[in-house]
Motif scaffolding. Structure first.
Motif, PDB file in Angstrom:
ATOM      1  N   SER A 131       3.046   8.573   9.772  1.00  0.00           N
ATOM      2  CA  SER A 131       2.679  10.076   9.483  1.00  0.00           C
ATOM      3  C   SER A 131       1.489  10.078  10.564  1.00  0.00           C
ATOM      4  O   SER A 131       0.945   8.932  10.824  1.00  0.00           O
TER       5      SER A 131
ATOM      6  N   PRO B 187      -7.393   5.729   8.754  1.00  0.00           N
ATOM      7  CA  PRO B 187      -8.040   6.876   8.460  1.00  0.00           C
ATOM      8  C   PRO B 187      -9.086   7.136   9.417  1.00  0.00           C
ATOM      9  O   PRO B 187      -9.593   8.411   9.400  1.00  0.00           O
TER      10      PRO B 187
ATOM     11  N   SER C  73       0.722  -1.125  -0.035  1.00  0.00           N
ATOM     12  CA  SER C  73      -0.044  -0.049  -0.074  1.00  0.00           C
ATOM     13  C   SER C  73       0.655   1.423   0.108  1.00  0.00           C
ATOM     14  O   SER C  73       1.995   1.443   0.522  1.00  0.00           O
TER      15      SER C  73
ATOM     16  N   ARG D  61       0.225   3.845   1.510  1.00  0.00           N
ATOM     17  CA  ARG D  61       0.252   4.546   2.786  1.00  0.00           C
ATOM     18  C   ARG D  61       1.193   4.448   3.764  1.00  0.00           C
ATOM     19  O   ARG D  61       1.919   3.347   3.880  1.00  0.00           O
TER      20      ARG D  61
ATOM     21  N   ILE E 268      -6.174  11.252   6.043  1.00  0.00           N
ATOM     22  CA  ILE E 268      -7.001  10.138   5.281  1.00  0.00           C
ATOM     23  C   ILE E 268      -6.273   9.448   4.154  1.00  0.00           C
ATOM     24  O   ILE E 268      -6.221   8.346   4.166  1.00  0.00           O
ATOM     25  N   ARG E 269      -5.582  10.396   3.573  1.00  0.00           N
ATOM     26  CA  ARG E 269      -4.905  10.115   2.431  1.00  0.00           C
ATOM     27  C   ARG E 269      -3.510   9.455   2.634  1.00  0.00           C
ATOM     28  O   ARG E 269      -3.232   8.622   1.983  1.00  0.00           O
ATOM     29  N   ARG E 270      -2.890   9.784   3.669  1.00  0.00           N
ATOM     30  CA  ARG E 270      -1.627   9.206   3.909  1.00  0.00           C
ATOM     31  C   ARG E 270      -1.348   8.209   5.234  1.00  0.00           C
ATOM     32  O   ARG E 270      -0.327   7.562   5.243  1.00  0.00           O
ATOM     33  N   ASP E 271      -2.215   8.288   6.076  1.00  0.00           N
ATOM     34  CA  ASP E 271      -1.943   7.868   7.436  1.00  0.00           C
ATOM     35  C   ASP E 271      -2.567   6.035   7.103  1.00  0.00           C
ATOM     36  O   ASP E 271      -3.263   6.098   6.381  1.00  0.00           O
TER      37      ASP E 271
ATOM     38  N   ILE F  94      -8.038  15.781   5.842  1.00  0.00           N
ATOM     39  CA  ILE F  94      -8.096  15.087   4.563  1.00  0.00           C
ATOM     40  C   ILE F  94      -6.756  14.575   4.285  1.00  0.00           C
ATOM     41  O   ILE F  94      -6.458  13.433   3.660  1.00  0.00           O
ATOM     42  N   VAL F  95      -5.611  15.389   4.655  1.00  0.00           N
ATOM     43  CA  VAL F  95      -4.370  14.747   4.498  1.00  0.00           C
ATOM     44  C   VAL F  95      -4.183  13.476   5.289  1.00  0.00           C
ATOM     45  O   VAL F  95      -3.545  12.486   4.913  1.00  0.00           O
TER      46      VAL F  95
END
Length: 137
Positions: free
Chosen positions: A38, A106, A32, A34, A100-103, A97-98
């Motif tokens: 972070s 989510p 993944s 992700r 959800i996309r990176r961690d 939002i950041v």
């Protein structure tokens, strides 16, 4: 004489014989994208908690008698709370939002987005209602 056998490499997926109903073996999918290190979602959740505390602050100060609702400083306190609310809500929304996309998880970011989104909707609706009422009265 001994029979010398050479170790053979495993057959490729398209070369393997498989039984009917059995799917050929393929390599695992790519990992993944992700990152696990972070923590944007958790930071966003903490900012969202500060946002909730900010919403409780002025009513609590009014109830405790620290702020006089008819005093000159009440308008200043209300304006400062509104600006702080808008800043915290925007920050929590962006970090959520950041997150959800990176961690890797989510969930904290999603909770922060919910808190910030509902706060922003409330602030914008309040401003619109106040503007409409100022035109009427």
């Amino acid at each position: 004489m001994s029979d010398q056998t050479q170790p053979s490499s495993p057959p490729l997926p398209h070369q393997q014989e498989h039984q009917p109903g059995q799917l050929p073996a393929y390599p695992a999918s790519a990992p993944s994208a992700r990152r696990t290190g972070s923590s944007f979602g958790w930071i966003a959740l903490i900012v969202g908690a500060l946002l909730v505390l900010n919403g409780i602050a002025v009513p609590a100060l009014l109830t405790l008698g620290i702020i006089d609702p008819f005093g000159a400083n009440f308008a200043l306190v209300t304006i400062l709370q509104g600006v702080l609310t808008l800043a915290l809500a925007t920050t929590a929304l962006v970090l959520g939002i950041v997150g959800i996309r990176r961690d890797a998880s989510p969930v904290p970011g999603a909770i922060a987005i919910g808190i910030a989104g509902s706060t922003l909707a409330t602030v914008l609706a309040t401003w619109a209602i106040n503007a409409a009422l100022s035109l009427v009265y």
